[in-house]
Design an enzyme around this catalytic site. Structure first.
Site, short mmCIF file in Angstrom:
data_model
loop_
_atom_site.label_atom_id
_atom_site.label_comp_id
_atom_site.label_asym_id
_atom_site.label_seq_id
_atom_site.Cartn_x
_atom_site.Cartn_y
_atom_site.Cartn_z
CG ASN A 138 3.59 41.86 -22.51
OD1 ASN A 138 3.52 42.37 -23.92
ND2 ASN A 138 2.80 41.03 -22.26
CD GLN A 174 10.63 35.87 -22.20
OE1 GLN A 174 11.27 36.16 -21.00
NE2 GLN A 174 9.58 36.67 -22.46
CD GLU A 225 8.37 39.34 -27.70
OE1 GLU A 225 7.18 38.73 -27.46
OE2 GLU A 225 8.30 40.40 -27.09
CG ASN A 254 6.93 44.23 -26.49
OD1 ASN A 254 7.65 43.53 -27.13
ND2 ASN A 254 5.84 43.96 -25.73
CD GLU A 255 3.58 41.82 -28.56
OE1 GLU A 255 2.76 41.65 -27.22
OE2 GLU A 255 3.95 40.60 -28.67
CD GLU A 299 8.77 40.28 -21.04
OE1 GLU A 299 8.53 39.48 -21.81
OE2 GLU A 299 7.92 41.02 -20.65
O1 AHR Z 1 7.16 36.76 -24.66
C1 AHR Z 1 6.32 36.78 -23.91
C2 AHR Z 1 5.24 37.94 -24.29
O2 AHR Z 1 5.03 37.70 -25.50
C3 AHR Z 1 6.15 39.32 -24.10
O3 AHR Z 1 6.24 39.87 -23.20
C4 AHR Z 1 5.12 39.93 -25.25
O4 AHR Z 1 6.03 41.09 -25.99
C5 AHR Z 1 4.85 39.03 -25.93
O5 AHR Z 1 3.21 39.10 -26.23
#
Ligand code: AHR
Length: 530
Positions: A121, A383, A333, A221-222, A76
């Site tokens: 995010n 990540q 994730e 995403n989320e 990311e």
């Molecule tokens: O991986 C870090 C963050 O965690 C990501 O950006 C988000 O999708 C999650 O809340």
């Protein structure tokens, strides 16, 4: 419908960020990648007098196929994951394209089949058009998600180039926060278009005549969370995602789509009732962790529970939909993350320092994905580098964190079929029904290989297990890999890069029935051939 938001997602929490972050890493030279000896790892014994545990494996008791995409990973635009992580233009450690060679070599060691990008995010405010074309003409933007400047020097073409160098397939999450369905459809065309049309032609003009064939696309995403740009209710999300899906599939009908799951059965049901006919996966995010061993182990049980709940929702919705193929879970994730939050202006965001306890948790998570291989068919560790990551990089080198080793061993040695293991061992006194031993077993299509992955989560005691194996004619010898270290709190840092690692040894004594002692706080991966 109101969706409850998890309280822990207070991303702007100040103060805790750097406490255990990069500041703990002195800037010294690179650590070697060799992981064959962990200085403090103990040697397991091939037999022991009395067994307190029992493991039974039967070749006929197969759970199902393991999709290799469960060993996926994620990068990311966040902190030093991309810039200063995988990509560092001008560094003597980088290749002529700007990719860090030492990081790439370590990443290759993880045998990553699929790489997710650009967030997270970050994706909910990302305009992909900013990241293509001549690098010096790309606009610099303010990234509202992580409160940082974004140079856009790493964009779609660089991502695909990195995937190729790594040998991983690309998985792109589109912007369903501030972006439009036209943006998403154009992105699919830029990547996969084969016609004489504007976006496909722009890719060609940018030096890439062949389509990228990006197969996996995430629908946001989320989006359920208030921390997300453009967050929505389940109803609003499902309505919009249906239109995004339609547009994207009209550009390329072969793509596979991942709906945004909510880690909440109400959200997931509503989303699936609308989207099950057009998507292939629904996402599940899980971040756990604690310095307290029972709590951290209990958290792994929570992950398995979440998988079961989502699977139950998928099953109940599946009955009502037309599509024959079930929607699968993409745990896109997952990791330990509880120590390092972030604040505006901090360059070292989310730089968790992992200990041996966290590595055992990661091994348990992989066991969970094996055991639930019929439903979990994609997973991406969050990540890859620096940001909640197995690989830490600084300007002069890298260090492999503790969680690197289970990821490496599982991806390298697991077979493509999960076996149903019977396990009996003592349980944690404070956590109901949670055994010290956590096990998964795999084989391959011809039953020529058996891989047994055993986590002994007991903080102080070795555990001996009676192991019986049916349906295999095994050779007596095999390879044994043990991940261990001096204590559950042991970490690898630039100053001390080898406290935790993998010790490989020859194993002898396998057969239909044998004993094996699993050292305290260890992961053992035993590979046997028939
Ligand atoms: O991986 C870090 C963050 O965690 C990501 O950006 C988000 O999708 C999650 O809340």
């Amino acid at each position: 419908m109101t969706i409850k938001l998890p309280a822990r997602r207070n991303f702007l929490k100040d103060g805790m960020a750097a406490a255990l972050g990069a500041a703990a890493f002195p800037l010294i030279s690179s650590s070697p990648l060799a992981t064959k000896s962990a200085t403090a790892a103990k040697t397991p014994q091939a037999s022991a007098p009395s067994a307190s545990a029992r493991i039974k494996i039967d070749f006929d008791r197969q759970i199902g196929k393991i999709d290799r995409n469960i060993y996926g990973n994620f990068i990311e635009h966040l902190g030093r994951c991309i810039y200063g992580g995988i990509y560092e233009e001008g560094s003597p450690l980088s290749d002529s394209d700007g990719f860090r060679k030492d990081v790439l070599e370590a990443a290759r060691g993880l045998h990553i089949p699929l790489l997710r990008w650009p967030g997270g995010n970050f994706s909910s405010g990302y305009n992909w058009r900013d990241g293509i074309g001549p690098k010096d003409s790309r606009p610099r933007r303010w990234d509202t998600a992580w409160q940082a400047e974004e140079s856009n020097r790493f964009g779609t073409d660089e991502f695909i180039q990195y995937c190729r160098k790594l040998g991983a397939g690309p998985y792109i999450t589109v912007n369903m926060g501030t972006g439009t369905m036209q943006d998403a459809a154009d992105w699919v065309e830029y990547c996969n278009g084969t016609m004489n049309t504007a976006w496909a032609n722009l890719r060609r003009k940018n030096g890439h005549p062949e389509p990228y064939n990006v197969k996996y696309w995430g629908l946001g995403n989320e989006i359920y969370g208030s921390w997300q740009a453009g967050h929505k209710t389940a109803t609003a999300y499902a309505d919009l995602a249906l239109e995004f899906a339609k547009m994207m599939q009209w550009v390329d009908p072969t793509i596979k789509l991942v709906a945004c799951g909510g880690n909440n059965a109400d959200w997931d049901r509503e989303v699936l009732e609308r989207l099950a006919d057009v998507v292939d996966y629904i996402s599940l995010h899980h971040y756990g962790g604690s310095m307290d061993t029972p709590k951290e182990i209990h958290d792994a049980s929570k992950l398995e529970h979440e998988v079961h709940v989502l699977d139950a929702v998928i099953t109940s919705v599946a009955g009502k939909n037309e599509k024959k193929e079930r929607v699968k879970i993409a745990a896109d994730e997952w990791n330990i993350w509880f120590r390092s939050w972030f604040k505006r202006g901090d360059d070292h965001k989310l730089e968790e320092i992992y200990n041996l306890r966290d590595a055992l948790w990661a091994a348990s998570a992989l066991n969970i994905f094996h055991r639930n291989c019929r439903s979990v068919q994609m997973a991406d560790l969050a990540q890859l580098v620096n940001v909640i990551a197995p690989i830490m990089a600084n300007p002069t080198g890298i260090v492999l964190q503790t969680i690197y080793f289970p990821l490496q061993l599982y991806a390298q040695h697991s077979g493509n079929i999960a076996l149903d293991t019977f396990v009996r061992s003592d349980t944690f006194p404070d956590i109901p029904d949670t055994p010290y031993l956590d096990v998964s077993a795999t084989t391959d299509d011809n039953g020529q290989k058996l891989t047994l992955s055993v986590v002994n989560r007991h903080p102080t005691s070795d555990l001996t297990a009676d192991i019986s194996i049916e349906g295999f004619k095994l050779q007596a010898t095999g390879d044994l890999y043990e991940v261990n270290g001096p204590s559950l709190d042991s970490t690898n840092t630039f100053a001390e890069p080898k406290n935790v690692g993998v010790k490989r040894s020859q194993f002898s004594g396998a057969g239909p029935s044998f004993h094996q002692t699993f050292p305290a706080h260890s992961l053992t991966v035993l590979t046997l051939k028939s």
